[in-house]
Design a protein around this motif. Structure first.
Motif, mmCIF file in Angstrom:
data_model
loop_
_atom_site.group_PDB
_atom_site.id
_atom_site.type_symbol
_atom_site.label_atom_id
_atom_site.label_comp_id
_atom_site.label_asym_id
_atom_site.label_seq_id
_atom_site.Cartn_x
_atom_site.Cartn_y
_atom_site.Cartn_z
ATOM 1 N N ALA A 162 5.241 -2.462 0.756
ATOM 2 C CA ALA A 162 5.663 -2.242 2.071
ATOM 3 C C ALA A 162 4.752 -1.056 2.751
ATOM 4 O O ALA A 162 4.371 -1.281 4.149
ATOM 5 C CB ALA A 162 7.060 -2.243 1.952
ATOM 6 N N GLN A 163 4.532 -0.071 2.222
ATOM 7 C CA GLN A 163 3.860 1.248 2.950
ATOM 8 C C GLN A 163 2.472 0.763 2.991
ATOM 9 O O GLN A 163 1.801 1.072 3.862
ATOM 10 C CB GLN A 163 4.077 2.210 1.608
ATOM 11 N N LEU A 164 1.955 -0.140 2.096
ATOM 12 C CA LEU A 164 0.411 -0.482 2.381
ATOM 13 C C LEU A 164 0.244 -1.307 3.607
ATOM 14 O O LEU A 164 -0.718 -1.068 4.394
ATOM 15 C CB LEU A 164 -0.043 -1.340 1.163
ATOM 16 N N ARG A 165 1.226 -2.104 3.888
ATOM 17 C CA ARG A 165 1.237 -3.118 5.050
ATOM 18 C C ARG A 165 1.328 -2.044 6.480
ATOM 19 O O ARG A 165 0.656 -2.152 7.440
ATOM 20 C CB ARG A 165 2.506 -4.002 5.028
ATOM 21 N N GLU A 166 2.315 -1.112 6.388
ATOM 22 C CA GLU A 166 2.421 -0.155 7.398
ATOM 23 C C GLU A 166 1.114 0.699 7.637
ATOM 24 O O GLU A 166 0.627 0.947 8.692
ATOM 25 C CB GLU A 166 3.521 0.635 7.045
ATOM 26 N N LEU A 167 0.559 1.144 6.391
ATOM 27 C CA LEU A 167 -0.706 2.057 6.582
ATOM 28 C C LEU A 167 -1.681 1.343 7.217
ATOM 29 O O LEU A 167 -2.824 1.837 7.907
ATOM 30 C CB LEU A 167 -0.935 2.359 5.030
ATOM 31 N N ALA A 168 -1.749 -0.035 6.649
ATOM 32 C CA ALA A 168 -2.972 -0.929 7.094
ATOM 33 C C ALA A 168 -2.815 -1.130 8.595
ATOM 34 O O ALA A 168 -3.876 -0.903 9.159
ATOM 35 C CB ALA A 168 -3.154 -2.234 6.495
ATOM 36 N N GLN A 169 -1.717 -1.139 9.006
ATOM 37 C CA GLN A 169 -1.456 -1.274 10.451
ATOM 38 C C GLN A 169 -1.929 -0.183 11.437
ATOM 39 O O GLN A 169 -2.697 -0.112 12.200
ATOM 40 C CB GLN A 169 -0.071 -1.814 10.930
#
Length: 427
Positions: free
Chosen positions: A334-341
């Motif tokens: 979930a953190q990776l998805r947020e950081l990618a955005q």
């Protein structure tokens, strides 16, 4: 003076639109049923759920990553991509399983925000309101941005810092996920993430790999030490069991011999060839040996019970370790998805600030933009679409406002137009 007269009507029109911002905080409460009934929920939406005649099953609930709400009695409910009416049916069906037949009503009390960036005065996050279009979103963000070259340079420096921070954070999180995968799969080493193979020699990547490798070894060694300690206890109990079995065998043999001697003494007593104290002494010895045998058997049973308990503790500790790893993996994804955005948004902002730096003779324009980039999350991922000032905005949209300033290409701008090594591709 002629230029000011020319742009005055445009500025007045923008100022009028800015008035929309004063009611932005009230718009979510004005959401009509037509919009909400067909609306598909996303992370950040807030729901007001009413269960008829059950205040304990009513209240406000926020859709949290990875797309669920925590509802009383039922627990976690996946709602990502569902409409409010579908959530009503889903909760109603689950309550039926608890013998609760009640009407459930789901309303959207607050939509997830949209984001606007690029050539606007105040880029950032804004509350969504049904019916808002791109032009109104620009007005909420303070209107189109006209910047002085020196201010553009400062903005560029800040944008570069943000882009670098998000890049490092995303790389660090990718390496943390690699460590968790190694723990879950019981590997001996952490594999370099495929996304970072090309940049694994860069200082930030090497430092993150070293840190996670140390953490990986420490966690593995700690678990192994705990298990080894408990296995040593099992070994001690096994030795005790061996000794107890030997002692029990000796006691049984002595008990058999003394019992035979007691029978012979009783026979001699009946013939008057021995005295009663001799028989009583042998009876006492038989009783003592019986007590020793019973005690040894009790110790033996307790040792076996302790071994079983330790083995259960070892299995529970291993299971708890794996459960912790799985939960950390979910949180990391979930953190990776947020950081990618965030990283993609900061990259776009950096490109936009670079374009604000004019060449000699550059000029500013307040003309209407005819093309906008909108990043929109769908069931299939993040889609990039083109829009105009009249394109309706949806919750969660990221609107990129183009620049109209004549700008010179800057070093690194071409590189930023392509995905950086070790980073997800731009949708």
């Amino acid at each position: 003076m002629r230029d000011l007269v020319a742009v005055a009507p445009r500025l007045a029109w923008i100022c009028a639109l800015l008035a929309l911002g004063t009611i932005a905080g009230q718009w979510p409460a004005l959401a009509d049923d037509t919009v909400s009934s067909e609306y598909h929920l996303g992370i950040g939406d807030r729901l007001h759920i009413r269960t008829f005649n059950r205040d304990d099953l009513s209240g406000d609930f926020e859709v949290r990553p990875p797309g669920s709400i925590s509802f009383p009695l039922i627990g976690v409910i996946e709602v990502l991509g569902l409409t409010p009416s579908e959530v009503e049916r889903k909760i109603g069906e689950k309550l039926t399983g608890y013998q609760i037949a009640s009407t459930v009503n789901v309303e959207i009390s607050l939509y997830r925000p949209f984001y606007i960036m690029g050539d606007v005065l105040n880029p950032g996050k804004y509350p969504f309101a049904p019916g808002i279009d791109v032009l109104q979103a620009v007005a909420l963000a303070g209107g189109y941005y006209a910047v002085h070259p020196s201010e553009a340079q400062i903005d560029k420096i800040h944008a570069e810092e943000n882009y670098g921070v998000y890049t490092i954070q995303e790389r660090t999180t990718l390496i943390r996920r690699a460590r968790l995968l190694a723990e879950r799969n019981e590997l001996q080493d952490i594999a370099v993430p495929q996304e970072l193979v090309q940049v694994q020699d860069q200082p930030d990547v090497k430092a993150a790999l070293a840190t996670e490798a140390q953490f990986f070894a420490a966690r593995r060694d700690h678990l192994a030490a705990e298990i080894t300690m408990r296995q040593a206890q099992v070994g001690s109990y096994n030795e005790e069991i061996t000794a107890l079995k030997a002692s029990l065998g000796s006691t049984t043999t002595q008990e058999r011999l003394v019992d035979q001697e007691l029978q012979d003494a009783q026979s001699l007593l009946e013939k008057g060839l021995t005295q009663r104290p001799r028989v009583l002494e042998l009876q006492r010895v038989v009783a003592e040996l019986g007590g020793e045998e019973a005690q040894a058997r009790a110790f033996l049973a307790r040792a076996k019970q302790n071994i079983g308990k330790i083995q259960e503790e070892i299995a529970e500790q291993q299971s708890q370790f794996m459960e912790d790893v799985e939960q950390q993996l979910v949180d990391t994804e979930a953190q990776l998805r947020e950081l990618a955005q965030h990283r993609l948004s900061s990259r776009d902002l950096l490109v936009a600030t670079q374009r604000r730096i004019p060449v000699t003779g550059g000029s500013l324009s307040f003309d209407a933009r005819d093309k906008f980039i909108i990043r929109r999350t769908t069931a299939d991922g993040v889609a990039q679409i083109e829009g105009s000032e009249t394109t309706p905005v949806q919750p969660g949209d990221v609107i990129v406002v183009p620049a109209l300033m004549t700008a010179a290409p800057t070093p690194g701008q071409a590189a930023l137009s392509e995905p950086q090594p070790g980073m997800p591709k731009q949708p």
